[in-house]
Design a protein around this motif. Structure first.
Motif, mmCIF file in Angstrom:
data_model
loop_
_atom_site.group_PDB
_atom_site.id
_atom_site.type_symbol
_atom_site.label_atom_id
_atom_site.label_comp_id
_atom_site.label_asym_id
_atom_site.label_seq_id
_atom_site.Cartn_x
_atom_site.Cartn_y
_atom_site.Cartn_z
ATOM 1 N N TYR A 53 -17.406 -20.826 -12.190
ATOM 2 C CA TYR A 53 -16.867 -19.793 -12.876
ATOM 3 C C TYR A 53 -16.187 -18.618 -11.894
ATOM 4 O O TYR A 53 -15.320 -17.986 -12.038
ATOM 5 N N PHE A 54 -17.132 -18.319 -10.711
ATOM 6 C CA PHE A 54 -16.529 -17.378 -9.790
ATOM 7 C C PHE A 54 -15.227 -17.952 -9.293
ATOM 8 O O PHE A 54 -14.241 -17.274 -9.136
ATOM 9 N N ILE A 55 -14.954 -19.237 -8.853
ATOM 10 C CA ILE A 55 -13.627 -19.822 -8.301
ATOM 11 C C ILE A 55 -12.660 -19.616 -9.619
ATOM 12 O O ILE A 55 -11.373 -19.478 -9.030
ATOM 13 N N ALA A 56 -13.014 -19.707 -10.619
ATOM 14 C CA ALA A 56 -12.084 -19.639 -11.865
ATOM 15 C C ALA A 56 -11.629 -18.432 -12.244
ATOM 16 O O ALA A 56 -10.726 -18.099 -12.921
ATOM 17 N N HIS A 57 -12.452 -17.367 -11.619
ATOM 18 C CA HIS A 57 -12.149 -15.868 -12.082
ATOM 19 C C HIS A 57 -11.843 -15.037 -10.900
ATOM 20 O O HIS A 57 -12.682 -14.460 -10.282
ATOM 21 N N ARG A 58 -10.518 -14.926 -10.440
ATOM 22 C CA ARG A 58 -10.186 -14.286 -9.156
ATOM 23 C C ARG A 58 -10.585 -13.002 -9.135
ATOM 24 O O ARG A 58 -10.683 -12.157 -8.287
ATOM 25 N N SER A 59 -10.688 -12.002 -10.504
ATOM 26 C CA SER A 59 -10.944 -10.689 -10.478
ATOM 27 C C SER A 59 -12.237 -10.430 -10.052
ATOM 28 O O SER A 59 -12.664 -9.351 -9.448
ATOM 29 N N LEU A 60 -13.181 -11.670 -9.918
ATOM 30 C CA LEU A 60 -14.596 -11.383 -9.301
ATOM 31 C C LEU A 60 -14.666 -11.600 -7.947
ATOM 32 O O LEU A 60 -15.776 -11.303 -7.406
ATOM 33 N N TRP A 61 -13.542 -11.808 -7.302
ATOM 34 C CA TRP A 61 -13.668 -12.058 -5.754
ATOM 35 C C TRP A 61 -13.468 -10.819 -5.065
ATOM 36 O O TRP A 61 -13.952 -10.918 -3.809
ATOM 37 N N LYS A 62 -13.216 -9.430 -5.611
ATOM 38 C CA LYS A 62 -12.926 -8.431 -4.695
ATOM 39 C C LYS A 62 -14.142 -8.056 -4.097
ATOM 40 O O LYS A 62 -14.039 -7.587 -2.810
ATOM 41 N N PRO A 63 -15.271 -8.021 -4.774
ATOM 42 C CA PRO A 63 -16.579 -7.529 -3.944
ATOM 43 C C PRO A 63 -16.705 -8.285 -2.668
ATOM 44 O O PRO A 63 -16.955 -7.799 -1.706
ATOM 45 N N LEU A 247 -31.550 -23.156 -1.576
ATOM 46 C CA LEU A 247 -30.774 -24.096 -1.110
ATOM 47 C C LEU A 247 -29.307 -23.814 -0.544
ATOM 48 O O LEU A 247 -28.962 -24.179 0.491
ATOM 49 N N LEU A 248 -28.485 -23.389 -1.554
ATOM 50 C CA LEU A 248 -27.163 -23.076 -1.400
ATOM 51 C C LEU A 248 -27.112 -21.826 -0.082
ATOM 52 O O LEU A 248 -26.254 -22.037 0.580
ATOM 53 N N GLU A 249 -27.966 -20.878 -0.150
ATOM 54 C CA GLU A 249 -27.839 -19.819 0.757
ATOM 55 C C GLU A 249 -28.332 -20.319 1.874
ATOM 56 O O GLU A 249 -28.127 -19.229 2.991
ATOM 57 N N MET A 250 -28.826 -21.350 2.254
ATOM 58 C CA MET A 250 -29.572 -21.699 3.435
ATOM 59 C C MET A 250 -28.198 -22.318 4.365
ATOM 60 O O MET A 250 -28.588 -22.757 5.410
ATOM 61 N N ILE A 251 -26.939 -22.626 3.634
ATOM 62 C CA ILE A 251 -26.092 -23.283 4.415
ATOM 63 C C ILE A 251 -25.405 -22.319 5.171
ATOM 64 O O ILE A 251 -24.872 -21.264 4.798
ATOM 65 N N PRO A 252 -25.195 -22.630 6.470
ATOM 66 C CA PRO A 252 -24.745 -21.476 7.552
ATOM 67 C C PRO A 252 -23.288 -21.076 7.096
ATOM 68 O O PRO A 252 -22.405 -22.051 6.601
ATOM 69 N N VAL A 253 -22.744 -19.995 7.702
ATOM 70 C CA VAL A 253 -21.448 -19.699 7.576
ATOM 71 C C VAL A 253 -20.935 -19.336 6.213
ATOM 72 O O VAL A 253 -20.613 -18.215 5.762
ATOM 73 N N VAL A 254 -21.203 -19.906 5.033
ATOM 74 C CA VAL A 254 -20.822 -19.926 3.694
ATOM 75 C C VAL A 254 -22.081 -19.259 2.874
ATOM 76 O O VAL A 254 -21.834 -19.337 1.482
ATOM 77 N N SER A 255 -23.068 -19.183 3.368
ATOM 78 C CA SER A 255 -24.152 -18.507 2.758
ATOM 79 C C SER A 255 -23.717 -17.175 1.869
ATOM 80 O O SER A 255 -24.260 -16.842 0.689
ATOM 81 N N VAL A 256 -22.786 -16.418 2.431
ATOM 82 C CA VAL A 256 -22.508 -15.149 1.761
ATOM 83 C C VAL A 256 -21.613 -15.655 0.412
ATOM 84 O O VAL A 256 -21.772 -14.830 -0.519
ATOM 85 N N PHE A 257 -20.981 -16.625 0.544
ATOM 86 C CA PHE A 257 -20.189 -17.155 -0.671
ATOM 87 C C PHE A 257 -21.222 -17.541 -1.662
ATOM 88 O O PHE A 257 -20.893 -16.852 -2.884
ATOM 89 N N PHE A 258 -22.182 -18.176 -1.347
ATOM 90 C CA PHE A 258 -23.157 -18.411 -2.379
ATOM 91 C C PHE A 258 -24.101 -17.363 -2.908
ATOM 92 O O PHE A 258 -24.492 -17.417 -3.838
ATOM 93 N N SER A 259 -24.196 -16.208 -2.122
ATOM 94 C CA SER A 259 -24.977 -15.081 -2.320
ATOM 95 C C SER A 259 -24.204 -14.630 -3.678
ATOM 96 O O SER A 259 -24.888 -13.982 -4.681
ATOM 97 N N TYR A 260 -22.830 -14.719 -3.548
ATOM 98 C CA TYR A 260 -22.168 -14.108 -4.898
ATOM 99 C C TYR A 260 -21.957 -14.879 -5.951
ATOM 100 O O TYR A 260 -22.149 -14.594 -6.996
ATOM 101 N N THR A 261 -21.892 -16.232 -5.865
ATOM 102 C CA THR A 261 -21.730 -17.232 -6.998
ATOM 103 C C THR A 261 -23.242 -17.284 -7.450
ATOM 104 O O THR A 261 -23.289 -17.540 -8.612
ATOM 105 N N ASN A 262 -24.207 -17.272 -6.795
ATOM 106 C CA ASN A 262 -25.625 -17.170 -7.217
ATOM 107 C C ASN A 262 -25.831 -15.984 -8.056
ATOM 108 O O ASN A 262 -26.457 -15.976 -9.400
ATOM 109 N N THR A 263 -25.239 -14.845 -7.689
ATOM 110 C CA THR A 263 -25.292 -13.596 -8.577
ATOM 111 C C THR A 263 -24.489 -13.770 -9.902
ATOM 112 O O THR A 263 -24.936 -13.498 -10.652
ATOM 113 N N VAL A 264 -23.131 -14.278 -9.756
ATOM 114 C CA VAL A 264 -22.356 -14.812 -10.878
ATOM 115 C C VAL A 264 -23.263 -15.627 -11.972
ATOM 116 O O VAL A 264 -23.592 -15.496 -13.066
ATOM 117 N N GLY A 265 -24.118 -16.786 -11.467
ATOM 118 C CA GLY A 265 -24.858 -17.549 -12.108
ATOM 119 C C GLY A 265 -25.982 -16.890 -12.815
ATOM 120 O O GLY A 265 -26.208 -17.207 -14.132
#
Length: 297
Positions: A53-63, A247-265
Motif C-alpha cells: 500500500y505504501f509503495i502504491a501511494h506516493r502521497s504517503l512517502w513525504k514523511p 522481523l522487518l525492522e531488524m533488517i539493517p539500513v532499510v529498517s526505517v522504510f519498514f517503520s513506515y510501512t508497518n505504521t501503514v499496515g
C-alpha cells in the motif's frame, strides 16, 4: 522409615504431577487460543499489506522522505559505533556459549542492540510526529476520516497527507522507561543459540504488537479498560502483527522504510476494524460496550 513416609511422598509427587499437568494444559490452551486468534484475524498479513500500500501511494512517502537523511545518519552512527565498541567483547563471551556459530550470532546480537538503540532514539525524538502523520494519512486515504477528525483538523482535498491539519489530541506515545528496561532485559536471550534469538523476537514482537494501535485508541478516546479488554481478547492477533513487524525492522539500513510501512499496515488494520471489515469486530463489540459502561460507574 515409617510406612506413612512413602505414602506422604507419593501424595506430594501426585500433587505436583497434577499441578504440572494443569499448568501445561492451561498454557497449551492459551497458546492454541492465541494461534487461532492470529490465524482468524490475519493480522500477520497487515505489515506485508502495508508495504504494498505504501509503495502504491506516493502521497504517503513525504514523511519518510523528510526524515530519511537524519535517520540514515543516526543509523550509520549507531551501527558503526556498536560494532567498533561492542563486537569483539561480545564475540569473546558468545564464543563460550555458541562455539563457531559465535561469529554469526554476535553479528545478529549487535544488530539487535543497534536496532533497539535506533528505535528508542528515533521513536522518541526523530520519527514520532512523522509516523503519526503517516498513520493519520493512511486512515484518511482509507475513508476513516471521521476517526482522524477526533484528533486533528482534516481539510478538503484529494491528497490525504495535504488534508491533515492541526493536531489537538495526544501524539504518538513516546517510548517509556519501562519499555527501555524490557528491551535490555530481553537481550541476554540472544546468548542462547537460535532458540534464544527466536524467543527474543517473539517477546519483543508481542510487546510491539500491544502498542501498534496506540494512535487509533487515542483517536477513538478509549479508556485504559477498553484498550486492555480489546488487546487481551485479541492477544494472538496483536502478537502476530508485532512479530512480523519486528522481523522487518531488524533488517539493517532499510529498517526505517519498514517503520513506515508497518505504521501503514497498522492503519490499514485499524481502518478495516472501523469499517467492520475484520472478524475481530463483531465478537468484541458487546464486550467493549460493557467495559465502557463499567468505566463510567
Amino acid at each position: 522409615m515409617s510406612e506413612s513416609e512413602p505414602k506422604l511422598r507419593n501424595r506430594v509427587v501426585d500433587s505436583i504431577s497434577r499441578r504440572a499437568e494443569h499448568v501445561l494444559t492451561d498454557d497449551y490452551g492459551k497458546a492454541r487460543a492465541m494461534a487461532t486468534d492470529a490465524v482468524q484475524s490475519r493480522a500477520y498479513l497487515y505489515p506485508i499489506k502495508g508495504i504494498f500500500y505504501f509503495i502504491a501511494h506516493r502521497s504517503l512517502w513525504k514523511p519518510l522522505l523528510d526524515r530519511i537523511v537524519p535517520y540514515g545518519a543516526l543509523t550509520a552512527s549507531v551501527i558503526g559505533a556498536m560494532f567498533v565498541i561492542t563486537y569483539l567483547p561480545q564475540l569473546a563471551v558468545m564464543a563460550l556459549f555458541n562455539g563457531p556459530l559465535a561469529v554469526y550470532t554476535t553479528v545478529l546480537l549487535t544488530l539487535n542492540e543497534s536496532s533497539i538503540i535506533i528505535h528508542m532514539i528515533s521513536r522518541t525524538w526523530l520519527l514520532q510526529e512523522s509516523l503519526m502523520d503517516t498513520f493519520d494519512g493512511t486512515m484518511v486515504a482509507r475513508n476513516a476520516t471521521a476517526v482522524v477528525q477526533q484528533g486533528r483538523e482534516v481539510h478538503a482535498g484529494s491528497d490525504p497527507m495535504k488534508k491533515l491539519g492541526k493536531v489537538f489530541k495526544k501524539r504518538f506515545e513516546k517510548l517509556s522507561l519501562t519499555e527501555m528496561i524490557r528491551y535490555v532485559m530481553y537481550l541476554p536471550l540472544n546468548f542462547i543459540p537460535l532458540v534464544g534469538t527466536a524467543a527474543f523476537i517473539f517477546l519483543h514482537g508481542k510487546h510491539r504488537g500491544n502498542i501498534v494501535h496506540s494512535r487509533y485508541f487515542q483517536l477513538k478516546n478509549w479508556s485504559d479498560l477498553q484498550r486492555k479488554q480489546w488487546i487481551d481478547t485479541h492477544s494472538g492477533a496483536y502478537a502476530s502483527f508485532g512479530v512480523v513487524a519486528t522481523l522487518l525492522e531488524m533488517i539493517p539500513v532499510v529498517s526505517v522504510f519498514f517503520s513506515y510501512t508497518n505504521t501503514v499496515g497498522a492503519a490499514l488494520w485499524a481502518a478495516d476494524i472501523e469499517s467492520q471489515n475484520n472478524p475481530m469486530v463483531k465478537e468484541t463489540a458487546p464486550k467493549l460496550r460493557q467495559a465502557a459502561a463499567e468505566s463510567l460507574e
